[in-house]
Write a protein that holds these residues in place. Structure first.
Motif, PDB file in Angstrom:
ATOM      1  N   PHE A 117     -57.812  63.507   1.094  1.00 29.18           N
ATOM      2  CA  PHE A 117     -56.516  63.215   0.484  1.00 29.18           C
ATOM      3  C   PHE A 117     -55.805  62.125   1.268  1.00 29.18           C
ATOM      4  CE2 PHE A 117     -52.064  65.002  -0.600  1.00 29.18           C
ATOM      5  CZ  PHE A 117     -51.921  64.078  -1.614  1.00 29.18           C
ATOM      6  N   ARG A 118     -55.834  62.222   2.585  1.00 31.51           N
ATOM      7  CA  ARG A 118     -55.215  61.193   3.418  1.00 31.51           C
ATOM      8  C   ARG A 118     -55.881  59.836   3.190  1.00 31.51           C
ATOM      9  NH1 ARG A 118     -51.719  62.507   7.478  1.00 31.51           N
ATOM     10  NH2 ARG A 118     -51.431  64.749   7.917  1.00 31.51           N
ATOM     11  N   GLU A 123     -55.532  54.236   0.966  1.00 26.35           N
ATOM     12  CA  GLU A 123     -55.935  53.189   0.030  1.00 26.35           C
ATOM     13  C   GLU A 123     -54.795  52.863  -0.943  1.00 26.35           C
ATOM     14  OE1 GLU A 123     -58.723  51.392   0.080  1.00 26.35           O
ATOM     15  OE2 GLU A 123     -59.354  52.466   1.868  1.00 26.35           O
ATOM     16  N   ALA A 124     -54.080  53.884  -1.383  1.00 24.01           N
ATOM     17  CA  ALA A 124     -52.982  53.669  -2.333  1.00 24.01           C
ATOM     18  C   ALA A 124     -51.886  52.805  -1.734  1.00 24.01           C
ATOM     19  CB  ALA A 124     -52.407  55.003  -2.790  1.00 24.01           C
ATOM     20  N   ARG A 125     -51.653  52.905  -0.451  1.00 26.00           N
ATOM     21  CA  ARG A 125     -50.577  52.140   0.177  1.00 26.00           C
ATOM     22  C   ARG A 125     -50.902  50.648   0.239  1.00 26.00           C
ATOM     23  NH1 ARG A 125     -46.788  55.650   2.137  1.00 26.00           N
ATOM     24  NH2 ARG A 125     -47.502  57.801   2.460  1.00 26.00           N
ATOM     25  N   ILE A 126     -52.145  50.265  -0.020  1.00 23.31           N
ATOM     26  CA  ILE A 126     -52.532  48.849  -0.005  1.00 23.31           C
ATOM     27  C   ILE A 126     -52.073  48.142  -1.283  1.00 23.31           C
ATOM     28  CG2 ILE A 126     -54.479  47.245   0.074  1.00 23.31           C
ATOM     29  CD1 ILE A 126     -55.968  49.355   1.753  1.00 23.31           C
ATOM     30  N   THR A 127     -52.343  48.763  -2.439  1.00 22.34           N
ATOM     31  CA  THR A 127     -52.013  48.120  -3.723  1.00 22.34           C
ATOM     32  C   THR A 127     -51.022  48.916  -4.562  1.00 22.34           C
ATOM     33  OG1 THR A 127     -53.864  49.209  -4.860  1.00 22.34           O
ATOM     34  CG2 THR A 127     -54.305  47.062  -3.837  1.00 22.34           C
ATOM     35  N   GLY A 128     -50.765  50.151  -4.152  1.00 23.71           N
ATOM     36  CA  GLY A 128     -49.873  51.009  -4.922  1.00 23.71           C
ATOM     37  C   GLY A 128     -50.589  52.058  -5.731  1.00 23.71           C
ATOM     38  N   GLN A 165     -55.293  61.513  -7.647  1.00 25.65           N
ATOM     39  CA  GLN A 165     -55.080  60.094  -7.819  1.00 25.65           C
ATOM     40  C   GLN A 165     -53.669  59.825  -7.304  1.00 25.65           C
ATOM     41  OE1 GLN A 165     -55.921  58.927 -11.865  1.00 25.65           O
ATOM     42  NE2 GLN A 165     -58.031  59.645 -11.750  1.00 25.65           N
ATOM     43  N   ALA A 166     -53.549  58.842  -6.419  1.00 18.89           N
ATOM     44  CA  ALA A 166     -52.274  58.618  -5.721  1.00 18.89           C
ATOM     45  C   ALA A 166     -51.653  57.290  -6.140  1.00 18.89           C
ATOM     46  CB  ALA A 166     -52.494  58.642  -4.210  1.00 18.89           C
ATOM     47  N   PHE A 167     -50.319  57.306  -6.300  1.00 21.51           N
ATOM     48  CA  PHE A 167     -49.617  56.129  -6.792  1.00 21.51           C
ATOM     49  C   PHE A 167     -48.236  56.011  -6.153  1.00 21.51           C
ATOM     50  CE2 PHE A 167     -52.110  58.116 -10.171  1.00 21.51           C
ATOM     51  CZ  PHE A 167     -52.960  57.090 -10.548  1.00 21.51           C
ATOM     52  N   ARG A 168     -47.746  54.784  -6.083  1.00 20.78           N
ATOM     53  CA  ARG A 168     -46.331  54.597  -5.856  1.00 20.78           C
ATOM     54  C   ARG A 168     -45.623  55.109  -7.103  1.00 20.78           C
ATOM     55  NH1 ARG A 168     -45.855  48.958  -5.175  1.00 20.78           N
ATOM     56  NH2 ARG A 168     -44.503  48.844  -7.008  1.00 20.78           N
ATOM     57  N   LEU A 169     -44.622  55.912  -6.939  1.00 25.19           N
ATOM     58  CA  LEU A 169     -44.034  56.608  -8.077  1.00 25.19           C
ATOM     59  C   LEU A 169     -43.494  55.655  -9.135  1.00 25.19           C
ATOM     60  CD1 LEU A 169     -43.134  59.112  -9.593  1.00 25.19           C
ATOM     61  CD2 LEU A 169     -41.116  59.213  -8.113  1.00 25.19           C
ATOM     62  N   ILE A 202     -60.523  52.602  -4.670  1.00 25.75           N
ATOM     63  CA  ILE A 202     -61.315  53.830  -4.611  1.00 25.75           C
ATOM     64  C   ILE A 202     -61.411  54.310  -3.172  1.00 25.75           C
ATOM     65  CG2 ILE A 202     -63.693  54.714  -4.722  1.00 25.75           C
ATOM     66  CD1 ILE A 202     -64.040  53.263  -7.337  1.00 25.75           C
ATOM     67  N   ALA A 203     -61.167  55.606  -2.983  1.00 26.84           N
ATOM     68  CA  ALA A 203     -61.439  56.283  -1.723  1.00 26.84           C
ATOM     69  C   ALA A 203     -62.579  57.260  -1.984  1.00 26.84           C
ATOM     70  CB  ALA A 203     -60.207  57.022  -1.228  1.00 26.84           C
TER      71      ALA A 203
END
Length: 234
Positions: A117-118, A123-128, A165-169, A202-203
């Protein structure tokens, strides 16, 4: 103030399981599958809030789980929409004020580990935006409507997508609002974000992070639980 919220989607019926009870409420090691999933996020220090999206008729029993199993991070239990996409949007609307990042997760994936999860969040913090996925192991064929093979894609480029799946809100909210305006239904949340032109990363996940949808999946889940236990899922 909540920095990271998790939307756990568990509003489906799950007809493929072939049981009178919805799959998320079937018992795995003396607890409903859904409770196992919620406990994983409850135990993760990085998670600030959990929004649980369920069928309208299941709200009261899920609220009872909060006290029974000590799920203090669940800030809202809300009724889902007409389909999964609509249910996720309901979850977005119920997130606490101040939430900046959100992860969407299937209620019937009880073996998500904190390390993976981390990795997805990193990875999400790179592109959102980022998803957990595993490399496809089998050869994949593309066939036409008559069952005749048309092509064989290179499996080195193929990934089986999982959750979280992780996203900037703000990105995820914008993606859902656009899909509503354009009457578009996607196969998952990442495809909605892709339509905004955002690069979804992708992670790499694990093959044990299974989605329990069939009787065979439930047998495999029992094996995973017995072999690895709670501490063995990374």
């Amino acid at each position: 103030m909540s920095e990271l919220g998790v939307i756990v989607v568990a509003a489906g019926i799950g007809s493929r399981m072939g049981t009178p009870e919805s799959k998320q409420y079937l018992v795995l090691n003396d607890k409903p599958i859904l409770v196992h999933t919620l406990e994983r996020f409850q135990e993760m220090e990085l998670v600030d809030a959990i929004v649980l999206v369920v069928g309208e008729g299941d709200i009261s029993r899920c609220q009872a789980y909060m006290d029974q199993y000590g799920l203090s991070k669940v800030t809202a239990v809300v009724a889902g929409g007409a389909d999964r996409q609509a249910s996720v949007f309901k979850g977005i609307q119920a997130l606490p004020e101040g939430t900046r990042w959100v992860a969407v997760h299937d209620g019937v994936r009880p073996f998500i580990g904190e390390a993976r999860f981390r990795s997805c969040l990193t990875e999400a913090r790179i592109t959102g935006a980022a998803v957990l996925a595993v490399p496809v192991k089998d050869t994949i064929k593309v066939a036409d409507a008559t069952g005749v093979i048309q092509s064989t894609p290179d499996r080195r480029s193929l990934w089986a997508i999982q959750t979280p799946q992780a996203f900037r809100l703000d990105l995820l909210r914008e993606a859902h609002e656009r899909a509503i305006r354009e009457l578009y239904t996607g196969t998952d949340d990442s495809v909605l974000v892709e339509r905004l032109g955002v690069h979804v990363r992708i992670a790499e996940g694990t093959y044990t992070n299974i989605k329990i949808t069939t009787p065979d999946d439930l047998l495999w889940a029992e094996t995973i639980s017995t072999r690895y236990g709670r501490e063995g899922i990374q």
